[in-house]
Structure formats: structure tokens, C-alpha cells
Design a protein around this motif. Sequence first.
Motif, PDB file in Angstrom:
ATOM      1  N   ILE A 195      26.471  69.082  76.587  1.00 44.33           N
ATOM      2  CA  ILE A 195      25.983  70.459  76.485  1.00 44.33           C
ATOM      3  C   ILE A 195      24.926  70.667  77.557  1.00 44.33           C
ATOM      4  O   ILE A 195      24.087  69.785  77.791  1.00 44.33           O
ATOM      5  N   PHE A 196      24.997  71.787  78.239  1.00 49.01           N
ATOM      6  CA  PHE A 196      24.088  72.087  79.342  1.00 49.01           C
ATOM      7  C   PHE A 196      23.147  73.220  78.946  1.00 49.01           C
ATOM      8  O   PHE A 196      23.588  74.256  78.446  1.00 49.01           O
ATOM      9  N   LEU A 197      21.866  73.001  79.169  1.00 47.67           N
ATOM     10  CA  LEU A 197      20.845  74.002  78.852  1.00 47.67           C
ATOM     11  C   LEU A 197      20.200  74.465  80.151  1.00 47.67           C
ATOM     12  O   LEU A 197      19.732  73.657  80.959  1.00 47.67           O
ATOM     13  N   ASP A 198      20.178  75.761  80.375  1.00 50.09           N
ATOM     14  CA  ASP A 198      19.587  76.318  81.586  1.00 50.09           C
ATOM     15  C   ASP A 198      18.068  76.350  81.452  1.00 50.09           C
ATOM     16  O   ASP A 198      17.519  77.099  80.653  1.00 50.09           O
ATOM     17  N   LYS A 199      17.397  75.511  82.237  1.00 55.47           N
ATOM     18  CA  LYS A 199      15.942  75.425  82.176  1.00 55.47           C
ATOM     19  C   LYS A 199      15.287  76.005  83.436  1.00 55.47           C
ATOM     20  O   LYS A 199      14.140  75.692  83.732  1.00 55.47           O
ATOM     21  N   THR A 200      16.026  76.851  84.143  1.00 54.31           N
ATOM     22  CA  THR A 200      15.510  77.377  85.405  1.00 54.31           C
ATOM     23  C   THR A 200      14.212  78.149  85.211  1.00 54.31           C
ATOM     24  O   THR A 200      13.228  77.934  85.928  1.00 54.31           O
ATOM     25  N   LYS A 201      14.191  79.068  84.230  1.00 57.13           N
ATOM     26  CA  LYS A 201      12.984  79.875  84.009  1.00 57.13           C
ATOM     27  C   LYS A 201      11.817  78.997  83.579  1.00 57.13           C
ATOM     28  O   LYS A 201      10.678  79.200  84.016  1.00 57.13           O
ATOM     29  N   LEU A 202      12.111  78.019  82.705  1.00 62.93           N
ATOM     30  CA  LEU A 202      11.058  77.113  82.259  1.00 62.93           C
ATOM     31  C   LEU A 202      10.546  76.272  83.425  1.00 62.93           C
ATOM     32  O   LEU A 202       9.333  76.064  83.572  1.00 62.93           O
ATOM     33  N   LYS A 203      11.484  75.791  84.263  1.00 62.64           N
ATOM     34  CA  LYS A 203      11.100  75.003  85.427  1.00 62.64           C
ATOM     35  C   LYS A 203      10.250  75.838  86.376  1.00 62.64           C
ATOM     36  O   LYS A 203       9.224  75.371  86.890  1.00 62.64           O
ATOM     37  N   ASP A 204      10.666  77.085  86.616  1.00 61.99           N
ATOM     38  CA  ASP A 204       9.892  77.970  87.482  1.00 61.99           C
ATOM     39  C   ASP A 204       8.501  78.220  86.910  1.00 61.99           C
ATOM     40  O   ASP A 204       7.512  78.260  87.655  1.00 61.99           O
ATOM     41  N   ALA A 205       8.446  78.380  85.578  1.00 61.77           N
ATOM     42  CA  ALA A 205       7.148  78.611  84.933  1.00 61.77           C
ATOM     43  C   ALA A 205       6.258  77.375  85.061  1.00 61.77           C
ATOM     44  O   ALA A 205       5.049  77.492  85.319  1.00 61.77           O
ATOM     45  N   ASP A 206       6.867  76.178  84.887  1.00 63.28           N
ATOM     46  CA  ASP A 206       6.102  74.935  85.030  1.00 63.28           C
ATOM     47  C   ASP A 206       5.573  74.779  86.447  1.00 63.28           C
ATOM     48  O   ASP A 206       4.429  74.371  86.664  1.00 63.28           O
ATOM     49  N   GLU A 207       6.427  75.091  87.420  1.00 63.14           N
ATOM     50  CA  GLU A 207       6.001  74.973  88.817  1.00 63.14           C
ATOM     51  C   GLU A 207       4.902  75.983  89.144  1.00 63.14           C
ATOM     52  O   GLU A 207       3.960  75.664  89.867  1.00 63.14           O
ATOM     53  N   ALA A 208       5.037  77.198  88.588  1.00 61.86           N
ATOM     54  CA  ALA A 208       3.992  78.212  88.799  1.00 61.86           C
ATOM     55  C   ALA A 208       2.679  77.763  88.159  1.00 61.86           C
ATOM     56  O   ALA A 208       1.592  77.948  88.739  1.00 61.86           O
ATOM     57  N   LEU A 209       2.783  77.147  86.966  1.00 59.03           N
ATOM     58  CA  LEU A 209       1.584  76.646  86.293  1.00 59.03           C
ATOM     59  C   LEU A 209       0.943  75.526  87.101  1.00 59.03           C
ATOM     60  O   LEU A 209      -0.289  75.474  87.241  1.00 59.03           O
ATOM     61  N   ASP A 210       1.778  74.627  87.651  1.00 57.34           N
ATOM     62  CA  ASP A 210       1.253  73.545  88.482  1.00 57.34           C
ATOM     63  C   ASP A 210       0.545  74.094  89.723  1.00 57.34           C
ATOM     64  O   ASP A 210      -0.500  73.576  90.129  1.00 57.34           O
ATOM     65  N   ARG A 211       1.145  75.132  90.307  1.00 55.61           N
ATOM     66  CA  ARG A 211       0.508  75.738  91.483  1.00 55.61           C
ATOM     67  C   ARG A 211      -0.853  76.328  91.120  1.00 55.61           C
ATOM     68  O   ARG A 211      -1.828  76.183  91.867  1.00 55.61           O
TER      69      ARG A 211
END
Length: 357
Positions: A111-127
Motif C-alpha cells: 500500500i502506498f501513502l502519499d506523503k508529499t505534503k507532509l514531506k514539504d511541510a517537514d522541509e519547510a519546518l526544517d528551513r
Amino acid sequence: MIVYRMLFARTFDPIALYRVEEGSRRSITADRVFFVDVNPSYERVMKVRRRDVIGRSFLDVWPISEPRWSQIIVDCLRLGHSVHCEGNSKEAGSFLEAIAFPLPPGMAAVIFLDKTKLKDADEALDRKKNELRNLATQLTLTEESTRRAIAADLHDRIGYDLVAQLHKIRALREKVRPALEAEMAALEANTEKLISESRSLIFELSPPILKEVGINPALESLADNLLTPHGIKWELRAKGTMADFWADDAVCVILYRMARELLINVIKHSGATRVTIIVNRGPGKIMVAVEDNGRGFPENFDLDHNEARKETKSFGLFSIRERLEPIGGTLKIISIPGKGATVAMACPLKLKEGEFK
């Protein structure tokens, strides 16, 4: 079976079913894993048609796919339990999390879960975290620049005037009548006190010796001013010379200010009677460590743990690390409960060009 087909078809997340080629279960490889079924979501996300993949091997359908996506199928079948991976998928054009689990006999589902938005949010938080670290470090350096300017102004405008006034008072004492001697002596003593207090204030604002002589004498003066009044014995050990391993002024400022925080922590929290300050210089690196014989940190102390950071001492260490990171510095804590602690800060001698100048 009807319920299964409905769930399979209507699930929003992509799902694929695979089988292992008969006779290959002991030596499973990706080229022996074949598609059994995919749901409509898989077709939409992966941009394929169900009828074009059923019965074909994984590598036949995805010949240039990242190995991780086929490897989890192989691993879950070989190990007999679920396997997880995540990463960017060229086929889907998004960041996916995949969970593969075995379906006996000889089958697997992913099963594949799209984590693009979460990944983008994590990267934005890291920035944002990096921006805050940079701002905190820049604030420390800007504060030091302001401190130096104020200290220089106090020294030049007030310090010289007080010294000149003291000389005049001493000269007048020789000319005044005996009845005024006591008053002149008191005025002289008060002026000497003001000079001493102004020098202490100038040192607290920004020790001139940090810029003029270097971090070692500045730390010695700092330890004498902070630790000696509390009856804490101290010494400074140094290895490597300024001539051989010159450090940028900004690096020394950060290390000095953070060492001050560490010494204040020792005074407030450690119960130590002895402190050793260590300054080691070497190729490309400078380290400043504060070692004490106090009560140390609790067992399994974790600086990143939220509960730990609620304590003033722990938050201070966390703040120090946050200011070191933007200049490539690190913080290391070695402690045995009841037997003291060593907190070591290491930084590059030179900052990158244009960084915090």
C-alpha cells in the motif's frame, strides 16, 4: 470476496498485489515477482492501466524504478513480516511511503501513502528552524558588536574622565586645609570605586582582552570573575597556539559567550568545587570544554527530549547547541551522575566566506 473487491477498488491509496513465481520462494528476486492486481488508485497515481500490468513481473513494468520499491516486496516475502520504506517516486512524481506485507501463500500486498505534503511541510519546518538558528547566532554576534561599541564608549568618555578627576583630587589633597582632608580622602576613595565599577561594567559588557589578546586570557578573566567569588577553584588548560591555529573573531565570540553560559550553569546547578576549562586548537578546529566535579546530569539524559528541555539547565544547553550549529559547531556532553560533567563545544576555526561577518 465481494466486500474485499469493494474495499480494494474504493480505497483512496494505491494498492498492488504480487505473487512469487513458483519454485522461487527460497531465492526471491525482483524479476520473479509478478503483478496479480492493482486498484484504481494505483492506476491513477502510477499512471498505468490495470490490464497492462497484470501478469507481468515488477521489473518488466518498472525497469528503471528505484530499487527500494521492489526490495520491500522481496524482503517482506523472505522475512515473513511487513517491511516499510519511503522516498521520492519518479513514476508517481511524489514522495511516497510504502508498506509491504506478506499474504500467504507466496503473495504480498503493498500500500502506498502519499506523503508529499507532509514531506514539504517537514522541509519547510526544517528551513524555518535553520533560519531561527542563524538568527540566534547572528543576534549573539550583533549583541557582541553592540556591547563592544558601548564598552569602548564608556572607556573613552567616562573612564578617562574619572581617571583625570582622580588625579586632580589627589593633587588638591596636597593643597587643602587639614579640616578638608577627610572629605577629600572620601572623595578620592569614591572616585576610585567608580573607576573600579566602570571597569567591571566594561568587562561584563565586552572584555577588551577577547579581541585584543585572545580567547584564552578572556576565559581566564571570566572564570576569575565568575567562579572565584563563589569559592570554586578553577584552572585553564590549553593546547595549540593562536599563531598556529588562528580562529575568526566571530567564532571566538560565540565560544566565549557560550562558555560564560556553561560557567553560570555550573554555579547555579552543579554544586561543583572545581572547574577545568580546556581550550584545544588544531587543524581546522577549536574546542572549548568546561569540566566540573559536580553532581552531573541524570542518567540517560537526552538534550532533545522535551521534558529535559523544560529544565533551565537543559534549555540553556539546548540554546547553546542551537547557536553553535549555524557556524558548523557541535556540542557534546559527557557525564556520570554524581561524578561531574564535561560539556565540550567544537567549531571550525574559520567561517565560510560571507557567513556571519
